[in-house]
Design a protein around this motif. Structure first.
Motif, PDB file in Angstrom:
ATOM      1  N   VAL A  66       0.777  -1.330  -0.032  1.00  0.00           N
ATOM      2  CA  VAL A  66      -0.157   0.190  -0.047  1.00  0.00           C
ATOM      3  C   VAL A  66       0.747   1.153  -0.106  1.00  0.00           C
ATOM      4  N   PRO A  67       0.702   2.366  -0.740  1.00  0.00           N
ATOM      5  CA  PRO A  67      -0.562   2.352  -1.700  1.00  0.00           C
ATOM      6  C   PRO A  67      -0.325   1.341  -2.988  1.00  0.00           C
ATOM      7  N   THR A  68      -1.241   0.776  -3.561  1.00  0.00           N
ATOM      8  CA  THR A  68      -1.356  -0.191  -4.704  1.00  0.00           C
ATOM      9  C   THR A  68      -0.216   0.591  -5.750  1.00  0.00           C
ATOM     10  N   TRP A  69      -0.401   1.564  -6.168  1.00  0.00           N
ATOM     11  CA  TRP A  69       0.885   2.263  -7.049  1.00  0.00           C
ATOM     12  C   TRP A  69       1.592   3.170  -6.210  1.00  0.00           C
ATOM     13  N   PRO A  70       3.012   2.879  -6.218  1.00  0.00           N
ATOM     14  CA  PRO A  70       3.746   1.852  -7.082  1.00  0.00           C
ATOM     15  C   PRO A  70       4.300   0.430  -6.372  1.00  0.00           C
ATOM     16  N   TRP A  71       3.449   0.074  -5.213  1.00  0.00           N
ATOM     17  CA  TRP A  71       4.386  -0.682  -4.280  1.00  0.00           C
ATOM     18  C   TRP A  71       3.803  -2.292  -4.894  1.00  0.00           C
ATOM     19  N   ALA A  72       2.740  -2.326  -5.436  1.00  0.00           N
ATOM     20  CA  ALA A  72       2.357  -3.413  -6.001  1.00  0.00           C
ATOM     21  C   ALA A  72       3.283  -4.032  -6.915  1.00  0.00           C
ATOM     22  N   LEU A  73       4.021  -3.281  -7.559  1.00  0.00           N
ATOM     23  CA  LEU A  73       4.881  -3.772  -8.594  1.00  0.00           C
ATOM     24  C   LEU A  73       6.226  -3.682  -8.084  1.00  0.00           C
ATOM     25  N   LEU A  74       6.409  -2.421  -7.311  1.00  0.00           N
ATOM     26  CA  LEU A  74       7.855  -2.282  -6.892  1.00  0.00           C
ATOM     27  C   LEU A  74       8.258  -3.391  -5.904  1.00  0.00           C
ATOM     28  N   HIS A  75       7.275  -4.075  -5.188  1.00  0.00           N
ATOM     29  CA  HIS A  75       7.716  -5.002  -4.005  1.00  0.00           C
ATOM     30  C   HIS A  75       8.543  -6.246  -4.678  1.00  0.00           C
ATOM     31  N   PHE A  76       8.050  -6.560  -6.238  1.00  0.00           N
ATOM     32  CA  PHE A  76       8.802  -7.594  -6.872  1.00  0.00           C
ATOM     33  C   PHE A  76       9.971  -7.102  -7.240  1.00  0.00           C
ATOM     34  N   LEU A  77      10.372  -6.048  -7.723  1.00  0.00           N
ATOM     35  CA  LEU A  77      11.592  -5.606  -7.662  1.00  0.00           C
ATOM     36  C   LEU A  77      12.850  -5.304  -6.615  1.00  0.00           C
ATOM     37  N   ILE A  78      12.153  -4.732  -5.654  1.00  0.00           N
ATOM     38  CA  ILE A  78      12.899  -4.740  -4.339  1.00  0.00           C
ATOM     39  C   ILE A  78      13.336  -6.245  -4.004  1.00  0.00           C
ATOM     40  N   ARG A  79      12.562  -7.224  -4.172  1.00  0.00           N
ATOM     41  CA  ARG A  79      12.953  -8.491  -3.692  1.00  0.00           C
ATOM     42  C   ARG A  79      14.285  -8.761  -4.653  1.00  0.00           C
ATOM     43  N   ILE A  80      14.455  -8.256  -5.933  1.00  0.00           N
ATOM     44  CA  ILE A  80      15.712  -8.908  -6.583  1.00  0.00           C
ATOM     45  C   ILE A  80      16.794  -7.937  -6.945  1.00  0.00           C
ATOM     46  N   ALA A  81      16.687  -6.795  -6.300  1.00  0.00           N
ATOM     47  CA  ALA A  81      17.397  -5.676  -6.341  1.00  0.00           C
ATOM     48  C   ALA A  81      18.649  -5.915  -5.803  1.00  0.00           C
TER      49      ALA A  81
END
Length: 249
Positions: free
Chosen positions: A225-240
């Motif tokens: 939350v908020p859905t934008w941008p974290w619903a997408l960014l959480h995937f990127l954070i995991r592999i950053a």
């Protein structure tokens, strides 16, 4: 499902206060607790001004007093009849790099954000088991996804532990009418980060709390939350790579 009676810990300021105001607009009765009872008194009047039709009960609570957690939660239940949703929100963001002489601050954060959260979850689920229904919500953080440096090191670790704890509780309760949700807020302006100037994608408290309440009402197992941008960014954070993480704190 209408969760009529909602308990929020750490409700005297920040996201707890903001969520209380949003739930008041939606007509929920509120059981609010925090250490600073004078702030709760002010908040209670604000909430009744927003919606005079709701019931607002306030109590002083230091979540690090684990016996008091059980006593206060049960007192709220007795006064309201049921507790339909309990939001484990109380927390702090003190801390510093490990080995810099700030163990006391780091331990305070660990105790409040995780050990005290266990007590709150224990008390909440005990009530829900008796009622055979309820909705447990824990407030984790986007920082739970990875390790971070400096003041975020212990904070992020506590939130990772809280996310894991919540998932375990949810698995344990799968065959019951008790719902369990873990919310991972991104950067929402509040007292815990008010001194931090440059934060990417940060939103103000009101917008952030509206998004939090919307996510909580959906009762999904996990939300960013908020859905934008974290619903997408959480995937990127995991592999950053770590070099990117070092610039985020």
């Amino acid at each position: 499902m209408m969760r009529t009676n909602i308990l929020i810990t750490g409700a005297s300021s920040g996201l707890g206060k903001g969520m209380a105001m949003e739930f008041a607009k939606k007509g929920h009765n509120l059981a609010l607790c925090a250490r600073r009872v004078e702030r709760l008194e002010e908040l209670k009047q604000q909430l009744l001004n927003i919606n005079p039709q709701i019931t607002v009960i306030i109590k002083s609570l230091d979540v690090n007093d684990h016996d008091a957690v059980f006593n206060v939660f049960n007192a709220f239940k007795q006064e309201l009849g049921t507790l339909d949703r309990i939001i484990v929100n109380a927390g702090m963001g003190k801390g510093a790099s490990i080995g810099r002489g700030y163990m006391h601050a780091n331990m305070q954060t660990a105790q409040t954000n995780f050990i005290a959260a266990i007590a709150q979850c224990e008390a909440a689920v005990e009530i829900f088991r008796q009622q055979k229904s309820g909705h447990l919500v824990t407030m984790s953080s986007i920082s739970a996804l990875r390790g971070f440096r400096r003041a975020m090191t212990v904070y992020a670790a506590t939130k990772a532990a809280l996310s894991s704890l919540t998932e375990g509780i949810r698995i344990d309760l799968l065959k019951t009418n008790i719902k369990v949700s873990c919310i991972h807020p991104g950067f929402i302006r509040s007292e815990i980060n008010e001194k931090v100037e440059k934060v990417p994608f940060i939103v103000d408290t009101e917008a952030g709390c509206k998004a939090l309440v919307k996510a909580i009402d959906k009762e999904k197992p996990t939300s960013y939350v908020p859905t934008w941008p974290w619903a997408l960014l959480h995937f990127l954070i995991r592999i950053a790579p770590v070099s990117i993480l070092s610039k985020m704190s």
